[in-house]
Design a protein around this motif. Structure first.
Motif, PDB file in Angstrom:
ATOM      1  N   SER A  60     -35.377  61.290  32.664  1.00 21.94           N
ATOM      2  CA  SER A  60     -36.060  62.336  33.429  1.00 21.94           C
ATOM      3  C   SER A  60     -35.921  63.719  32.807  1.00 21.94           C
ATOM      4  O   SER A  60     -36.803  64.563  32.974  1.00 21.94           O
ATOM      5  N   CYS A  61     -34.820  63.980  32.111  1.00 20.17           N
ATOM      6  CA  CYS A  61     -34.640  65.285  31.490  1.00 20.17           C
ATOM      7  C   CYS A  61     -33.634  65.173  30.354  1.00 20.17           C
ATOM      8  O   CYS A  61     -32.947  64.161  30.210  1.00 20.17           O
ATOM      9  N   TYR A  88     -27.049  67.881  33.175  1.00 21.55           N
ATOM     10  CA  TYR A  88     -28.511  67.910  33.150  1.00 21.55           C
ATOM     11  C   TYR A  88     -29.021  69.058  34.013  1.00 21.55           C
ATOM     12  O   TYR A  88     -28.407  69.404  35.032  1.00 21.55           O
ATOM     13  N   SER A 120     -31.148  69.691  36.594  1.00 22.27           N
ATOM     14  CA  SER A 120     -31.839  68.936  37.634  1.00 22.27           C
ATOM     15  C   SER A 120     -31.499  69.549  38.983  1.00 22.27           C
ATOM     16  O   SER A 120     -30.379  70.041  39.186  1.00 22.27           O
ATOM     17  N   GLU A 121     -32.449  69.516  39.907  1.00 21.26           N
ATOM     18  CA  GLU A 121     -32.234  70.105  41.221  1.00 21.26           C
ATOM     19  C   GLU A 121     -31.452  69.203  42.165  1.00 21.26           C
ATOM     20  O   GLU A 121     -30.940  69.658  43.181  1.00 21.26           O
ATOM     21  N   SER A 122     -31.347  67.926  41.830  1.00 24.00           N
ATOM     22  CA  SER A 122     -30.619  67.005  42.706  1.00 24.00           C
ATOM     23  C   SER A 122     -30.132  65.812  41.896  1.00 24.00           C
ATOM     24  O   SER A 122     -30.667  65.508  40.820  1.00 24.00           O
ATOM     25  N   SER A 163     -32.961  62.929  41.942  1.00 22.21           N
ATOM     26  CA  SER A 163     -34.106  63.058  41.041  1.00 22.21           C
ATOM     27  C   SER A 163     -33.744  62.801  39.582  1.00 22.21           C
ATOM     28  O   SER A 163     -34.612  62.714  38.719  1.00 22.21           O
ATOM     29  N   LEU A 164     -32.462  62.642  39.299  1.00 16.00           N
ATOM     30  CA  LEU A 164     -32.016  62.445  37.920  1.00 16.00           C
ATOM     31  C   LEU A 164     -32.386  61.057  37.393  1.00 16.00           C
ATOM     32  O   LEU A 164     -32.647  60.884  36.200  1.00 16.00           O
ATOM     33  N   GLY A 191     -29.663  73.517  40.239  1.00 14.37           N
ATOM     34  CA  GLY A 191     -30.289  73.153  38.978  1.00 14.37           C
ATOM     35  C   GLY A 191     -29.337  72.636  37.913  1.00 14.37           C
ATOM     36  O   GLY A 191     -29.721  72.530  36.745  1.00 14.37           O
ATOM     37  N   ARG A 192     -28.096  72.285  38.306  1.00 15.20           N
ATOM     38  CA  ARG A 192     -27.115  71.819  37.311  1.00 15.20           C
ATOM     39  C   ARG A 192     -26.347  70.618  37.875  1.00 15.20           C
ATOM     40  O   ARG A 192     -25.582  70.751  38.817  1.00 15.20           O
TER      41      ARG A 192
END
Length: 251
Positions: free
Chosen positions: A156-157, A169, A171-173, A176-177, A206-207
């Motif tokens: 995802s990222c 990463y 990522s907001e959650s 969602s990773l 976001g981390r």
């Protein structure tokens, strides 16, 4: 956790439950420790008391604790049973202050990695169940194999590496990773599945950071993040530790 000290009167305070502490205390006294029973317990009054519990004052400690914490609560035996419970033997070592078990392998998604070094036999008692440490600590040789598989599985990222948390990463959650299931394979066919909430931490907006860390040591630590939503029981009479998947919000 909250607990009460003393009797008539007693006072309520807050502490960290720890099964692997290195604390050395002075000014030692005895008093009654009272804990609230779980919602599934049939104990009268919903409380259980432990008279003549040993308390001490430690004035040279290290570590990271919440400001509200009043200390560490070291707990002993408890038995966990019922559907879904898995058990693995406790291993006696030269240091009986800790709960040692044997971790045979780690699986990241569908990739299984043996917990040994350069073809040597797996060392018995190579892992400590430590509820006082947040992160899970692995020997460097094992950790970097696990980290590489986690990076390969998350699409995802982009993975990022820092000193504080080796892998993180943007990522907001955690959800969602798209992180893989990590399974710890202990002796006696005790396979403990860790969901992403057991292996990643949302440290700021976001981390999201990987909750495993490498260390130059042969013994690993299974920290309390990897014990979230698991009932963990230490049966010292039968020398086993048990894990039972549980929704801890129900307690």
């Amino acid at each position: 956790m909250t607990y009460s000290l003393g009797e008539n009167p007693s006072f309520q305070t807050y502490g960290v439950v720890d099964t692997g502490t290195d604390l050395t205390c002075r000014n030692v006294v005895h008093d009654t420790l009272t804990l609230a029973a779980s919602s599934t317990s049939d104990i009268d009054g919903g409380k259980v008391a432990f008279p003549k519990t040993l308390f001490g004052c430690a004035d040279k400690t290290t570590g990271y604790f919440v400001p509200e914490g009043s200390g560490i609560v070291g707990l002993g035996r408890a038995v966990v049973s019922g559907s879904g419970t898995i058990s693995t033997p406790l291993v006696k070592t030269d240091n009986d202050n800790y709960y040692h078990v044997t971790l045979a392998a780690i699986r990241v998604g569908d990739k299984r990695m043996q917990f040994n070094f350069d073809g040597w036999p797996i060392e018995e008692g190579n892992t400590v169940i430590d509820s006082g440490s947040r992160l899970t600590i692995l020997p460097q040789g094992v950790y970097f194999k696990v980290e590489s598989e986690v990076i390969a599985k998350i699409k995802s990222c982009q993975a990022r590496i820092t000193r504080a948390f080796s892998l993180w990463y943007a990522s907001e959650s955690i959800e969602s990773l798209g992180a893989p299931i990590i399974t710890l394979h202990f002796r006696n066919n005790a396979h403990v599945k860790l969901n992403p909430m057991n292996t990643f931490i949302l440290v700021s907006s976001g981390r999201v950071c990987f909750g495993f860390r490498p260390m130059m040591r042969s013994v690993s630590l299974k920290g309390n993040l990897a014990q979230v939503n698991l009932l963990v029981g230490f049966d010292l009479q039968n020398n086993i530790v048990s894990f039972k998947p549980t929704d801890c919000t129900m307690f």
